[in-house]
Motif scaffolding. Structure first.
Motif, short mmCIF file in Angstrom:
data_model
loop_
_atom_site.label_atom_id
_atom_site.label_comp_id
_atom_site.label_asym_id
_atom_site.label_seq_id
_atom_site.Cartn_x
_atom_site.Cartn_y
_atom_site.Cartn_z
N ASP A 204 74.15 30.94 31.59
CA ASP A 204 72.71 31.15 31.49
C ASP A 204 72.21 30.91 30.07
N VAL A 205 72.99 31.35 29.09
CA VAL A 205 72.58 31.22 27.70
C VAL A 205 72.44 29.76 27.32
N HIS A 206 73.46 28.96 27.65
CA HIS A 206 73.42 27.55 27.28
C HIS A 206 72.34 26.79 28.06
N LEU A 207 72.17 27.11 29.33
CA LEU A 207 71.14 26.43 30.12
C LEU A 207 69.74 26.84 29.66
N SER A 208 69.58 28.06 29.20
CA SER A 208 68.30 28.49 28.66
C SER A 208 67.94 27.69 27.41
N ASN A 209 68.93 27.48 26.54
CA ASN A 209 68.70 26.68 25.34
C ASN A 209 68.37 25.24 25.71
N LEU A 210 69.08 24.72 26.70
CA LEU A 210 68.82 23.35 27.14
C LEU A 210 67.43 23.22 27.75
N ARG A 211 67.04 24.21 28.54
CA ARG A 211 65.70 24.19 29.14
C ARG A 211 64.61 24.09 28.08
N ARG A 212 64.75 24.86 27.00
CA ARG A 212 63.75 24.83 25.94
C ARG A 212 63.62 23.43 25.34
N LYS A 213 64.75 22.78 25.16
CA LYS A 213 64.73 21.42 24.60
C LYS A 213 64.07 20.43 25.57
N LEU A 214 64.41 20.56 26.86
CA LEU A 214 63.82 19.67 27.86
C LEU A 214 62.32 19.91 27.99
N ASP A 215 61.92 21.18 27.97
CA ASP A 215 60.49 21.51 28.07
C ASP A 215 59.71 20.97 26.88
N LYS A 216 60.32 21.03 25.70
CA LYS A 216 59.64 20.52 24.51
C LYS A 216 59.46 19.01 24.58
N ALA A 217 60.48 18.31 25.12
CA ALA A 217 60.40 16.85 25.22
C ALA A 217 59.44 16.40 26.31
N ALA A 218 59.39 17.15 27.42
CA ALA A 218 58.53 16.76 28.54
C ALA A 218 57.94 18.02 29.16
N PRO A 219 56.86 18.55 28.59
CA PRO A 219 56.30 19.83 29.04
C PRO A 219 55.87 19.85 30.50
N ASP A 220 55.53 18.70 31.06
CA ASP A 220 55.02 18.66 32.42
C ASP A 220 56.10 18.39 33.46
N THR A 221 57.35 18.28 33.02
CA THR A 221 58.45 17.98 33.93
C THR A 221 59.49 19.09 33.88
N LYS A 222 59.69 19.75 35.02
CA LYS A 222 60.73 20.77 35.10
C LYS A 222 62.02 20.11 35.57
N VAL A 223 63.10 20.31 34.83
CA VAL A 223 64.37 19.65 35.13
C VAL A 223 65.36 20.59 35.81
N ILE A 224 65.45 21.84 35.37
CA ILE A 224 66.46 22.77 35.87
C ILE A 224 65.77 23.95 36.56
N HIS A 225 66.23 24.26 37.75
CA HIS A 225 65.68 25.38 38.52
C HIS A 225 66.76 26.44 38.72
N THR A 226 66.41 27.69 38.51
CA THR A 226 67.33 28.81 38.76
C THR A 226 67.15 29.31 40.18
N VAL A 227 68.23 29.36 40.93
CA VAL A 227 68.22 29.95 42.27
C VAL A 227 68.75 31.37 42.11
N ARG A 228 67.85 32.32 42.16
CA ARG A 228 68.18 33.70 41.83
C ARG A 228 69.35 34.22 42.68
N GLY A 229 70.34 34.77 41.99
CA GLY A 229 71.49 35.35 42.66
C GLY A 229 72.53 34.34 43.12
N VAL A 230 72.28 33.04 42.89
CA VAL A 230 73.22 32.01 43.35
C VAL A 230 73.69 31.14 42.20
N GLY A 231 72.74 30.46 41.54
CA GLY A 231 73.14 29.54 40.47
C GLY A 231 71.99 28.67 40.03
N PHE A 232 72.26 27.39 39.84
CA PHE A 232 71.28 26.47 39.28
C PHE A 232 71.34 25.14 40.03
#
Length: 253
Positions: A204-232
């Motif tokens: 979660d920690v590493h994917l959270s950091n990656l998400r921030r980088k992806l969001d900064k590069a493309a604010p209107d595009t979501k790349v990674i989705h968290t499936v609560r209680g399961v994974g990504f």
């Protein structure tokens, strides 16, 4: 460690049984192969083009998007070595070989034997036509997301994203299974290795950091989705844009 990005020989394995898939992937990676393991026919057809595998390992009963057996669909569009996995006897193995498979093996499978069969196939001389060049074959293009495996570069909406080694490896694993959810355990095994001992939330920690980088590069595009209680998994902004490449459709006709 995730060592498969530096290996030249690539295996795409598409089988129904999750235990067989897990054991086979672990064994093939331990043997030094770069492995992609989609669980449905649609993802397998797409990855057979973008991942450019050297060997296709396919469950003989897994259907393709058009309803035919997946191995028949892949044989039409690909000249890579094809190994079929079947849970039946001699007649089924004979049938898939007559349909164009290069080899057939019955379940249950020993991971070591599967890796040995792949090595044996790769030792056979084979003329491959229309094989993408090495630059193209090292690139995964999934909608707005492009990952260059050779250069270890990530672009989203044509903007480059600087990633750490672990961030890149995690994103690569999600892209290798674009239509399914990867559990934390899946990602730990693939990136940190099966002997990892520690808190699974390191993912979660590493994917959270990656998400921030992806969001900064493309604010209107979501790349990674968290499936609560399961994974990504890859987010809909990426998967909704997935299509079988035009070139593959032309071949499949």
């Amino acid at each position: 460690m995730d060592n498969d990005t530096s290996i030249s020989h690539r295996i795409l394995i598409a089988v129904r049984d999750p235990d067989l898939r897990r054991i086979s992937v672990a064994g093939l990676r331990a043997a030094g192969f770069c492995v992609s393991a989609p669980t449905d026919g649609e993802a397998a057809v797409m990855l057979a083009e973008s991942f450019s595998p050297d060997v296709l390992i396919v469950d003989s009963y897994l259907p393709s998007p058009d309803g035919r057996p997946l191995y028949e669909r892949l044989r039409e569009s690909s000249e890579q070595y094809l190994l079929c996995v079947t849970d039946d006897g001699h007649q089924v193995r004979t049938s898939v070989l007559h349909s164009g498979a290069d080899d057939a093996i019955s379940a249950p499978i020993h991971a070591g034997e599967l890796a040995a069969r792949c090595h044996a196939l790769l030792r056979r001389p084979r003329q491959i036509h229309n094989r993408p060049d090495t630059v193209m074959s090292s690139t995964l293009t999934l909608g707005p997301l492009v990952i260059d495996l050779g250069r270890r570069e990530v672009r989203v909406e044509e903007e480059e994203v600087q990633t750490t080694r672990i961030e890149f490896s995690l994103l690569e694993q999600l892209c290798r299974r674009p239509t399914e959810v990867c559990t934390r355990e899946d990602l730990l095994d693939a990136v940190w290795g099966p002997k990892w001992v520690g808190d699974s939330h390191v993912v979660d920690v590493h994917l959270s950091n990656l998400r921030r980088k992806l969001d900064k590069a493309a604010p209107d595009t979501k790349v990674i989705h968290t499936v609560r209680g399961v994974g990504f998994r890859l987010a809909n902004d990426v998967t909704d844009a997935l299509e079988i490449p035009t070139a593959a459709l032309a071949v499949l006709g």
